[in-house]
Enzyme design. Structure first.
Site, PDB file in Angstrom:
ATOM      1  N   GLU A  37     -24.198 -39.245  14.485  1.00  0.00           N
ATOM      2  CA  GLU A  37     -24.245 -40.682  14.817  1.00  0.00           C
ATOM      3  C   GLU A  37     -22.950 -41.190  15.442  1.00  0.00           C
ATOM      4  O   GLU A  37     -22.412 -42.226  15.055  1.00  0.00           O
ATOM      5  CB  GLU A  37     -24.627 -41.511  13.578  1.00  0.00           C
TER       6      GLU A  37
HETATM    7  C1  FAD Z   1     -26.247 -31.635  11.294  1.00  0.00           C
HETATM    8  C2  FAD Z   1     -26.496 -32.435  12.511  1.00  0.00           C
HETATM    9  C3  FAD Z   1     -27.593 -33.291  12.570  1.00  0.00           C
HETATM   10  C4  FAD Z   1     -27.877 -33.985  13.745  1.00  0.00           C
HETATM   11  N1  FAD Z   1     -29.037 -34.723  13.841  1.00  0.00           N
HETATM   12  C5  FAD Z   1     -29.397 -35.210  15.061  1.00  0.00           C
HETATM   13  C6  FAD Z   1     -30.677 -35.798  15.259  1.00  0.00           C
HETATM   14  O1  FAD Z   1     -31.486 -35.925  14.318  1.00  0.00           O
HETATM   15  N2  FAD Z   1     -31.006 -36.212  16.493  1.00  0.00           N
HETATM   16  C7  FAD Z   1     -30.158 -36.097  17.552  1.00  0.00           C
HETATM   17  O2  FAD Z   1     -30.518 -36.466  18.646  1.00  0.00           O
HETATM   18  N3  FAD Z   1     -28.915 -35.577  17.391  1.00  0.00           N
HETATM   19  C8  FAD Z   1     -28.535 -35.109  16.184  1.00  0.00           C
HETATM   20  N4  FAD Z   1     -27.292 -34.540  16.031  1.00  0.00           N
HETATM   21  C9  FAD Z   1     -26.383 -34.501  17.150  1.00  0.00           C
HETATM   22  C10 FAD Z   1     -25.126 -35.319  16.978  1.00  0.00           C
HETATM   23  O3  FAD Z   1     -25.369 -36.659  17.186  1.00  0.00           O
HETATM   24  C11 FAD Z   1     -24.120 -34.708  17.965  1.00  0.00           C
HETATM   25  O4  FAD Z   1     -23.676 -33.519  17.359  1.00  0.00           O
HETATM   26  C12 FAD Z   1     -22.990 -35.596  18.308  1.00  0.00           C
HETATM   27  O5  FAD Z   1     -23.429 -36.610  19.142  1.00  0.00           O
HETATM   28  C13 FAD Z   1     -21.832 -34.870  18.985  1.00  0.00           C
HETATM   29  O6  FAD Z   1     -22.265 -34.017  20.013  1.00  0.00           O
HETATM   30  P1  FAD Z   1     -21.748 -32.516  20.051  1.00  0.00           P
HETATM   31  O7  FAD Z   1     -21.939 -31.920  18.719  1.00  0.00           O
HETATM   32  O8  FAD Z   1     -22.393 -31.849  21.197  1.00  0.00           O
HETATM   33  O9  FAD Z   1     -20.198 -32.608  20.281  1.00  0.00           O
HETATM   34  P2  FAD Z   1     -19.432 -32.868  21.654  1.00  0.00           P
HETATM   35  O10 FAD Z   1     -20.042 -33.980  22.387  1.00  0.00           O
HETATM   36  O11 FAD Z   1     -19.266 -31.569  22.350  1.00  0.00           O
HETATM   37  O12 FAD Z   1     -18.038 -33.372  21.117  1.00  0.00           O
HETATM   38  C14 FAD Z   1     -17.023 -32.482  20.655  1.00  0.00           C
HETATM   39  C15 FAD Z   1     -15.807 -33.300  20.275  1.00  0.00           C
HETATM   40  O13 FAD Z   1     -15.334 -34.011  21.408  1.00  0.00           O
HETATM   41  C16 FAD Z   1     -15.155 -35.379  21.069  1.00  0.00           C
HETATM   42  N5  FAD Z   1     -15.377 -36.173  22.275  1.00  0.00           N
HETATM   43  C17 FAD Z   1     -16.395 -36.123  23.144  1.00  0.00           C
HETATM   44  N6  FAD Z   1     -16.221 -37.025  24.114  1.00  0.00           N
HETATM   45  C18 FAD Z   1     -15.067 -37.669  23.855  1.00  0.00           C
HETATM   46  C19 FAD Z   1     -14.331 -38.710  24.478  1.00  0.00           C
HETATM   47  N7  FAD Z   1     -14.719 -39.290  25.578  1.00  0.00           N
HETATM   48  N8  FAD Z   1     -13.186 -39.098  23.906  1.00  0.00           N
HETATM   49  C20 FAD Z   1     -12.730 -38.521  22.786  1.00  0.00           C
HETATM   50  N9  FAD Z   1     -13.381 -37.543  22.162  1.00  0.00           N
HETATM   51  C21 FAD Z   1     -14.530 -37.121  22.677  1.00  0.00           C
HETATM   52  C22 FAD Z   1     -16.150 -35.653  19.973  1.00  0.00           C
HETATM   53  O14 FAD Z   1     -15.722 -36.743  19.179  1.00  0.00           O
HETATM   54  C23 FAD Z   1     -16.097 -34.343  19.210  1.00  0.00           C
HETATM   55  O15 FAD Z   1     -15.029 -34.385  18.320  1.00  0.00           O
HETATM   56  C24 FAD Z   1     -26.996 -33.875  14.847  1.00  0.00           C
HETATM   57  C25 FAD Z   1     -25.865 -33.062  14.756  1.00  0.00           C
HETATM   58  C26 FAD Z   1     -25.611 -32.345  13.622  1.00  0.00           C
HETATM   59  C27 FAD Z   1     -24.418 -31.455  13.585  1.00  0.00           C
END
Ligand code: FAD
Length: 823
Positions: free
Chosen positions: A502
């Site tokens: 989230e």
């Molecule tokens: C257990 C689990 C349950 C989930 N459930 C759902 C679900 O039900 N439905 C759904 O759609 N999604 C779900 N998600 C997805 C979740 O919302 C994403 O994991 C999240 O949005 C982050 O995306 P990412 O993991 O690809 O990380 P990335 O986007 O690759 O981010 C990696 C890091 O970079 C940082 N970052 C990225 N952009 C910036 C920026 N511009 N400035 C500073 N920092 C930045 C982030 O804060 C993070 O620390 C779930 C994820 C997990 C792990």
């Protein structure tokens, strides 16, 4: 000389007017009177009088003659402003327009009106909610065996799933007319807190259908047919929903989803049907492996112009039954060994009819707006509540363990090193509970608290991670050895999950909190932007001029107030509160002015580039966040009847927040992109340097001690979690033993004294006890109770062990690697 004195008087009057936030008219009157009095008193000559009058008249006329000002100043500035205004992306526009402001906006004013804080209702659950908590929730808690879910089964048993669905745990936000429970946000939060105090698996399972997902989207945007079909089925547990937004290439940057839906026609049963051909690849989707209906976000396209001229229609949301042809669903991810249902969903040439689009054809392309609008509500409740439930249980368990566990003949909680970690747990639990409750109350007032929900999500999950880390250190090996007797290890492993979902915390802190807050909550910035873009030029000029000059006055006033309050005048400000809280209210006012000033100077000097200056934005966001959390702490203290016994924990939390605010402002000024501006900020905000200290040792000692024994403060701090003794509830059993350990402490001290004096010379503790009885150091009944309590303590301190080959999973791994796909 007289001239300089008169100028000094004018300046002094202006500073007074700024400090007391006087209007332009009042400033004009005050400076005019001051000038006349000065001329008379110092018997100024003609030339001096004329020169001083000029110094007064130029700004006075400029500020009071609106027509002249607009023509000769604002008009030109407006032209420049329109050009310089950073182009907002569609995503940012949506984010800004979604959501409402309340206490967060007040913190931007530099002089928050605490009546508005106190006017927020006291938290009070409805009778239905209380009954649900005492009935089905308590019963569910008795069924929750987190170790079994995670270690043995990799899932909750069927009876737990059935119980949840039968009792409508997935339908807390669905109105009664559709068969749901229709709970308030506070009620919803209370259920999540209690369940999460026992099981992260169960809490995550319940949180998702009640948060951003099909039910909420249908309620807000669904067509009547969609609502009538799905909402009763979701309420009755006939459907399990999930929502898929994230994919391999689109995580934080969710608007970049590459998944497509192409509008096309297909013959079904001889009839031509207008529909959508979907191709998608989603991952991390909670509940996906068991979901019966999938909410899906994708980019809608109309290459053949079947709906109109536009080919790219934008993000669209649809609800798709699991058994639709082409969907690949059912595989699982393994989220840090916390075994809630989570997995990928893939779809290849999945054809769905048009009426699967949430809200029907007219909502095509509005998906992002729909998600962002719903996000602020779901985000305000799910994770802050689950993390608070976990934090309260953590405080409850760790306080008890620190008293029960002895080393060097003392409860470990008595050692100063442990005390440091314990008081952090106490203070941050208080803040978490206060923040989660205040943010849920905002939802119940009808707000869509975009900025507070981001603050609550980010900081409460972050504090939960800090606290579980402290708790692990306090527990030593007991927290590390996994098994039914370990109530911490899995929570520690799972902490990063709540940080990531989230809105990952780094992104939320760096981009969202201040990024949205600066424009959304600022009293003038959004108004100026809107006024600048009005199509009618004269209307635009009039409104822009009004807000611009109010804004300038506001910045000046905050600067003056910051400076004088930095000299110590905050102590004399009129603030609400009693002897204990008054200074805390005054400090919130002091830092609100400093924040307002720093925010304005940052926006003024960095303009659009502030968006990219994430460290600057994050630090300003930290100040806003700690002001918000400090306000929540004061509200909780007041709502709970100003309990003096809680003061050490409240004071710990307040000192912590003020220290963090000062650090953030200090680091902002030292690292400001322009050195000169940084120095200016520091001189204005901290004219006498920085003074805040983190909570002191004596205070920490008092706060930590409150966790070490059953008392009302400990009870209030951890209210709403499951404390009932039941088969799998190890911590509740431990709490029971805590009281007995405290009762027998005088006897233990007597025995220790006898050992030191040589009256007892055995080494084995059980033999020592027998010798104590023999030598009349304790009587028979004392001997019996000590023997019993020591056995119970040994049971608590014990950890699990397993047969040598218990962890040989090679066979299972071979099977798994054959089937595995790259997610
Ligand atoms: C257990 C689990 C349950 C989930 N459930 C759902 C679900 O039900 N439905 C759904 O759609 N999604 C779900 N998600 C997805 C979740 O919302 C994403 O994991 C999240 O949005 C982050 O995306 P990412 O993991 O690809 O990380 P990335 O986007 O690759 O981010 C990696 C890091 O970079 C940082 N970052 C990225 N952009 C910036 C920026 N511009 N400035 C500073 N920092 C930045 C982030 O804060 C993070 O620390 C779930 C994820 C997990 C792990």
């Amino acid at each position: 000389m007289t001239f300089l004195t008169l100028i000094g008087l004018l300046l002094a009057a202006t500073l007074v007017a700024g400090y007391f936030r006087m209007s332009v008219t009042s400033w004009t009157v005050l400076t005019a009177i001051t000038l006349v009095a000065g001329i008379w008193y110092f018997d100024a000559g003609f030339i001096t009088t004329v020169l001083a009058a000029l110094v007064f008249a130029v700004p006075a006329l400029f500020l009071n003659l609106k027509g002249v000002r607009q023509q000769y100043f604002t008009k030109g500035f407006l032209k420049f402003y329109r050009k310089a205004l950073p182009e907002l992306s569609e995503t940012e526009k949506v984010a800004l327009e979604a959501g409402t402001v309340y206490w967060d906006a007040e913190l931007f004013t530099g002089k928050p009106d605490f009546k508005k804080l106190h006017d927020i209702d006291k938290p009070e659950l409805s009778s239905d909610e209380k009954e649900f908590l005492a009935g089905p929730v308590a019963e569910l808690c008795r069924m929750l065996n987190e170790h079994e879910f995670n270690h043995d089964k990799g899932d909750m048993p069927k009876e737990v799933w059935d119980f949840m669905m039968k009792n409508k745990f997935f339908a807390m936000i669905i109105p009664k007319r559709y068969g749901g429970l229709e709970f308030t946000a506070l009620g919803h939060s209370a259920v999540l807190q209690k369940v999460s105090s026992r099981s992260a698996v169960a809490a995550a399972t319940i949180a998702v259908p009640n948060s951003l997902g099909p039910a909420e989207l249908l309620l807000e945007y669904g067509t009547e047919e969609q609502k009538d079909h799905y909402l009763p089925r979701l309420s009755q547990g006939k459907e399990i929903p999930c929502f898929g937004l994230t994919g391999p290439s689109a995580g934080s940057d969710a608007t970049s989803i590459p998944d497509t839906g192409v509008i096309c026609k297909k013959k079904i049963d001889g009839k031509e049907v207008l529909g959508i051909n979907l191709n998608f690849d989603k991952r991390y989707i909670t509940l996906a492996p068991v979901a019966t209906v999938v909410g899906l976000a994708f980019q809608m396209m109309d290459p053949d112009g079947l709906l109109g001229d536009k080919k790219q229609l934008g993000i669209t949301l649809a609800l798709i039954p699991r058994d639709t042809k082409g969907i690949d669903i059912g595989r699982r991810h393994l989220p840090l060994d916390v075994m809630f249902m989570n997995g990928p969903i893939r779809g290849k040439d999945v054809f769905i009819p048009m009426d699967y689009v949430i809200g029907g054809q007219e909502m095509i392309g509005h998906g992002w707006r729909m998600l962002v609008e719903c996000l602020s509500v779901g985000r305000a409740i799910s994770l802050p509540s689950c993390s608070t439930g976990g934090a309260k249980m953590n405080a409850f368990a760790t306080g008890a363990y620190a008293r029960i566990r002895k080393q060097f003949n003392l409860p470990i909680g008595r050692f100063e090193g442990i005390e440091e970690a314990l008081c952090r747990i106490a203070g941050k639990t208080y803040t978490s509970a206060a923040t989660a409750t205040m943010t849920a109350l905002a939802v119940d007032r009808g707000e869509k608290p975009a900025v507070p929900s981001a603050i609550a999500k980010m900081h409460v999950t972050d504090m939960a991670r800090d606290m579980i880390s402290d708790a692990m250190d306090i527990h030593g090996g007991k927290g590390i050895i996994m098994g039914p007797k370990n109530y911490l290890g899995r929570a520690w492993m799972g902490a990063p999950i709540w940080i990531t979902v989230e809105g990952a915390n780094i992104l939320t802190r760096s981009m969202i909190i201040f990024g949205q807050g600066a424009i959304r909550c600022h009293p003038y910035v959004l108004k100026e932007m809107e006024a600048a873009h009005l199509p009618d030029m004269s209307e635009s000029l009039k409104k822009f001029d009004k807000y611009l000059f109010q804004h300038m006055g506001y910045t000046f006033q905050n600067g003056v107030r910051s400076f004088f309050q930095g000299l110590g005048t905050w102590r004399f400000d009129r603030s609400p509160g009693d002897k204990f809280t008054k200074k805390f209210y005054s400090k919130i006012t002091r830092y609100s002015a400093a924040f307002g000033f720093a925010a304005d100077i940052s926006m003024l000097t960095l303009g659009g580039s502030l968006k990219k200056r994430e460290k600057t934005s994050a630090r300003l966001g930290d100040v806003l966040s700690h002001l918000y959390m400090a306000s929540a702490v004061l509200k909780r203290y007041r709502d709970q009847g100003n309990q003096s016994a809680d003061q050490p924990i409240v004071a710990w939390a307040m000192h912590h927040h003020f220290y963090e605010i000062e650090q953030a402002l200090k680091m902002l000024s030292y690292n400001f992109p322009s050195k000169g501006v940084g120095i200016f900020l520091r001189r204005v905000i901290f004219p006498l340097g920085t003074h805040e200290l983190p909570p002191g040792d004596r205070l920490g000692h008092k706060a930590a001690s409150l966790l070490l024994s059953p008392n009302e403060t400990r009870q209030r701090l951890t209210d709403g979690i499951d404390k009932e003794e039941s088969e799998y509830h190890y911590v509740a059993k431990m709490n029971h033993v805590l009281a007995k350990v405290i009762d027998t402490e005088p006897l233990e001290r007597r025995i220790l004294k006898a050992i030191k004096s040589g009256e007892i010379n055995e080494i084995d503790p059980s033999k020592q006890l027998a010798q104590a009885l023999e030598n009349d150091i304790i009587n028979k009944s004392e001997f019996n109770s000590l023997t019993k309590v020591r056995a119970e303590v040994a049971e608590i301190v014990a950890v699990d062990d397993y047969p040598f080959d218990a962890f040989d999973r090679t066979k299972a791994q071979t099977d798994d690697s054959e089937q595995s796909k790259v997610a």
